[in-house]
Design an enzyme around this catalytic site. Sequence first.
Site, short mmCIF file in Angstrom:
data_model
loop_
_atom_site.label_atom_id
_atom_site.label_comp_id
_atom_site.label_asym_id
_atom_site.label_seq_id
_atom_site.Cartn_x
_atom_site.Cartn_y
_atom_site.Cartn_z
CG MET A 1 31.97 49.42 77.95
SD MET A 1 32.66 50.23 79.39
CE MET A 1 31.62 51.66 79.50
CB ALA B 1 23.47 48.98 78.73
CG LEU B 2 24.29 46.21 73.11
CD1 LEU B 2 24.32 45.09 72.06
CD2 LEU B 2 25.58 47.01 73.06
CG HIS B 3 22.14 52.93 72.96
ND1 HIS B 3 22.81 53.40 71.85
CD2 HIS B 3 22.95 53.19 74.01
CE1 HIS B 3 23.94 53.95 72.23
NE2 HIS B 3 24.08 53.81 73.54
N GLY C 1 22.38 53.37 68.95
CA GLY C 1 23.71 53.89 68.60
C GLY C 1 24.70 52.75 68.39
CG HIS C 2 25.86 50.26 71.72
ND1 HIS C 2 24.96 50.51 72.73
CD2 HIS C 2 27.08 50.59 72.21
CE1 HIS C 2 25.61 50.97 73.78
NE2 HIS C 2 26.89 51.04 73.49
CD GLU D 1 31.74 61.63 63.99
OE1 GLU D 1 30.71 62.33 64.09
OE2 GLU D 1 32.49 61.65 62.99
CG ASP E 1 31.88 57.63 73.87
OD1 ASP E 1 31.71 58.10 75.00
OD2 ASP E 1 31.08 56.82 73.35
CB SER F 1 24.28 57.66 76.67
OG SER F 1 25.00 57.21 77.80
P1 AMP Z 1 30.01 52.02 75.05
O1 AMP Z 1 29.20 50.77 75.17
O2 AMP Z 1 29.40 53.21 75.68
O3 AMP Z 1 31.46 51.79 75.44
O4 AMP Z 1 30.05 52.35 73.50
C1 AMP Z 1 30.50 51.41 72.56
C2 AMP Z 1 30.68 52.11 71.24
O5 AMP Z 1 29.42 52.63 70.82
C3 AMP Z 1 31.64 53.30 71.33
O6 AMP Z 1 32.43 53.35 70.16
C4 AMP Z 1 30.70 54.47 71.41
O7 AMP Z 1 31.25 55.68 70.95
C5 AMP Z 1 29.56 54.01 70.53
N1 AMP Z 1 28.34 54.74 70.85
C6 AMP Z 1 27.79 54.93 72.08
N2 AMP Z 1 26.70 55.71 71.99
C7 AMP Z 1 26.57 56.03 70.68
C8 AMP Z 1 25.63 56.82 69.94
N3 AMP Z 1 24.63 57.45 70.53
N4 AMP Z 1 25.80 56.92 68.60
C9 AMP Z 1 26.83 56.29 67.97
N5 AMP Z 1 27.74 55.53 68.61
C10 AMP Z 1 27.62 55.40 69.95
#
Ligand code: AMP
Length: 288
Positions: free
Chosen positions: A30, A32-34, A36-37, A152, A154, A189
Amino acid sequence: MQVFDKISDLRACVNDWRQDGLRTGFVPTMGALHAGHLSLVERARSENQRVSVSIFVNPTQFNNPDDLKNYPRTLEKDLELLKPLKPDVVFVPDSAEMYPEGKENAPVVKVNLNGLDQVLEGLHRPGHFKGVMQVVARLFDIHQPDRAYFGEKDYQQLAVIRKMTSELKLPIEIIGCPTTREKDGLAMSSRNQLLTSEYRQAAVAISKALFFARDNWRNYTVTDIRNHTIRLIEKSQLLKVEYVEIASSKSLEVVSEWKEQTSLRIFAAVMAGQVRLIDNVGINTAED
Ligand code: AMP
C-alpha cells in the site's frame, strides 16, 4: 523499472513474460514504503527472473474512514526507494482502475477460511479480510505471478492469503518473510510515520513486551503472561491495548494453556493515540 497505472498495460507486459517462460515474483503493497517492504522486493528479486510490485491503498480493507484518509501516500519517494532494487514493473492503479464497478460492488471472494478471519484482526476490524481478499485476488489475477511475497508483520493476513490461494487452487507460491524492525525493536510500519516523537518513543514498549513474553513464557501461565504483556505495554500512559492474544501459528486459534505440540505466537494490537499498531512474535514452545 516501468511504471504502469493501467491494467491493460500491465497485463500485456506480464503476458510477454509468461510467453518467454520467465518466473515472476510479485510484492503487493500500500506504499509509504520502508525497509520492511524493501526486504520483500529484495527477496523477490533474488528468487525470480521478473519482479512486479504494486502500490495501491485499497479502500475496501479499511473499516475506519479516518484511517483510510490519514494513511500516508508518498508515491514519488516510493518509486525512488524501489529504483535501486530494480523491480521490472511497478503497478500504481487508482481505485477506478481496480474497481470499475465501484468499490462497494467489487466481487467478494467466497472461500472457507476455517475461522482464520474470525479472531484477532478479524474480530477487531470487521470486513478487513474481506477487503484484503478482494484486492489480493484481483491483483493476483492481473499479475499472474509464480510467487507472491507477504510479511509476517501481518501474520494473520499471510495466513488468510495462503488459505485463499489454496482454496482457489491458484498456482501461486505464497512466501512469508520475517518482520523487519527498527533498531529499538519497533516493527516497521507505514503508520509509524504518523506517530509524534512522543508516541514513537512510547511505541517501543510493544515489541519489548512481546519479546519479554517470548523469552519468559515458561515462568507464567498463558493468562498471566497475557496480562503481564498488557501491563508492560500500558505502563506508558500513551498506549492503549486493543488486544493481546496467544494463538496457534497455524490455525490462529487462541489458546488458554501452553501446548507443546503446537507452534504458538503472541499477537498485539495497540492504539498509540489515533494510530493503530500491530505486531506479533513466535513463541518456541516445542524446543522445551
Ligand atoms: P502494506 O503496505 O502495509 O500493505 O504491506 C505490504 C507488505 O509488506 C505486506 O505483506 C506486509 O506484511 C509487508 N510488511 C509490512 N511491514 C513489514 C515489516 N516491518 N517487515 C516485513 N514485511 C512487512
